[in-house]
Design an enzyme around this catalytic site. Structure first.
Site, short mmCIF file in Angstrom:
data_model
loop_
_atom_site.label_atom_id
_atom_site.label_comp_id
_atom_site.label_asym_id
_atom_site.label_seq_id
_atom_site.Cartn_x
_atom_site.Cartn_y
_atom_site.Cartn_z
N ARG A 1 0.96 3.05 8.91
CA ARG A 1 0.46 3.63 8.23
C ARG A 1 1.14 4.95 7.99
NH1 ARG A 1 -5.76 6.42 9.33
NH2 ARG A 1 -5.99 4.36 8.58
N HIS B 1 -5.19 1.09 1.14
CA HIS B 1 -5.33 0.46 2.12
C HIS B 1 -6.20 -1.10 1.99
CE1 HIS B 1 -6.77 1.63 5.98
NE2 HIS B 1 -7.84 2.29 5.57
N GLN C 1 -8.65 -1.65 4.40
CA GLN C 1 -10.15 -1.23 3.98
C GLN C 1 -10.51 -2.41 3.16
OE1 GLN C 1 -11.39 1.16 5.79
NE2 GLN C 1 -13.18 0.43 4.64
N ASP D 1 -15.52 7.68 -0.93
CA ASP D 1 -14.77 8.17 0.39
C ASP D 1 -14.63 9.71 0.24
OD1 ASP D 1 -12.66 8.03 2.05
OD2 ASP D 1 -10.85 7.45 0.61
N CYS E 1 -15.76 3.85 3.75
CA CYS E 1 -14.76 3.46 4.99
C CYS E 1 -14.34 4.48 6.22
CB CYS E 1 -13.10 3.73 3.99
SG CYS E 1 -12.70 5.44 3.27
N ARG F 1 -13.94 -4.14 9.50
CA ARG F 1 -13.15 -4.10 9.82
C ARG F 1 -11.53 -5.36 10.92
NH1 ARG F 1 -10.24 0.31 7.98
NH2 ARG F 1 -8.07 -0.48 9.18
#
Ligand code: CP
Ligand code: NVA
Length: 308
Positions: A103, A130, A133, A221, A261, A289
């Site tokens: 990340r 992402h 996700q 988001d 998310c 996830r």
């Protein structure tokens, strides 16, 4: 399977299909308490430049459940934090571990890491995408509706990393994506033209109502992603009117579902009634996830035949 998973477009539609069916299978094995230690002897370095709850926990637990060994590494503690070059860290890590999840603030950091790593590299979130996700989001939508093609997905809010992966995934899933964002906060032209160039069905609007109308799925988001904190006040002003609330949800299809998310900011991008309401799939999405990433790891480490 590609060596790395840095963009949602690093997999083909066939590979996406395999990941989705493996993820469902792994979910059932876990629910039944059936051991599935298919990555015994393998290790995953998890490098974090930024905070994480879901990505950290789901990769760590997932790797453990597969019988492998996850290592949590913060760049504050690694020599990267003192200036060691990404390429050198990538070369060295490849001598120790079977795969790396990173990340990072900059997408280019992950691309550079992958260029110099001899082992698979997974994007655990960057400023551009992402993709992990999106695997969970696509799995969640597919589980609920039983199919993907032809569904109308409304993204309401910031044209950010998660939005980019959603836009790029349109060509893989056959879902139509409508993005509503205020002026100056829409997705990048390059992402839009890339997606459209490979068959993505994408529409842009400024109106959250137009996007929500007849949508099967509404996704949002945070308005202030990690790294955007210094723009918080102007962003809160710009996104006024873009809250996913009951008024917007009423415009969608009666069976519409809502994704986020997480982490969420109730009263900003989503109302408490919606995220905690009957049409929210947010908690299933967060759980997925785990299953989707376990399936991804099996694919990248060439162990998926073992569960078929
Ligand atoms: N959705 C997500 O990636 O959450 P974290 O930032 O907690 O990992
Ligand atoms: N867009 C958000 C996602 C967090 C999981 C961010 O980048 O902070």
């Amino acid at each position: 399977m590609m060596k790395d998973f840095i963009s949602i477009l690093d997999i083909t539609d066939d590979e996406l299909g395999h990941i989705l069916s493996d993820a469902i299978h792994l979910k059932k094995l876990r629910a039944a308490g059936t051991p599935h230690e298919l990555l015994r002897g393998k290790s995953l370095a998890m490098i974090f430049e930024k905070s994480s709850t879901r990505t950290h926990i789901s990769f760590e637990v997932g790797m453990n459940e597969l019988g492998g060994h996850p290592l949590f590494l913060s760049t504050r503690d690694l020599q990267i934090g003192r200036g060691e070059e990404i390429r050198d860290t990538a070369r060295v890590a490849s001598r120790y571990v079977s795969a790396v999840m990173i990340r990072a603030y900059k997408h280019s950091t992950i691309e550079e890491f992958a260029r110099f790593a001899a082992v698979p590299v997974i994007n655990g979130l960057s400023d551009r995408e992402h993709p992990c996700q999106l695997l969970a989001d696509i799995m969640t939508i597919n589980e609920h509706f039983g199919h993907l093609k032809g569904l109308r997905v409304a993204w309401i809010g910031d044209g950010n990393n998660v939005c980019n992966s959603l836009i790029l995934s349109s060509a893989l899933t056959g879902m139509e994506v409508v993005v509503a964002s205020p002026k100056g906060y829409g997705p990048k032209r390059k992402i839009l033209s890339h997606s459209k160039g490979i068959g993505g069905r994408i529409h842009l609007t400024r109106s959250p109502e137009d996007a929500a109308r007849d949508a099967d799925v509404i996704v949002t988001d945070t308005w202030v992603s990690m790294g955007d904190e210094n723009e918080r006040d102007e962003r809160l002003r710009a996104f006024k009117g873009y809250t996913v609330d009951e008024h917007l949800l009423k415009l969608a299809s009666p069976d519409a579902r809502v994704l986020h998310c997480l982490p969420a900011h109730r009263g900003e991008e989503i109302s408490g009634e919606v995220i905690d309401g009957d049409q929210s799939l947010v908690w299933e999405e967060a759980e997925n996830r785990l299953h989707a990433q376990k399936a991804l790891l099996l694919s990248l480490l060439n162990r998926r035949e073992e569960i078929c």
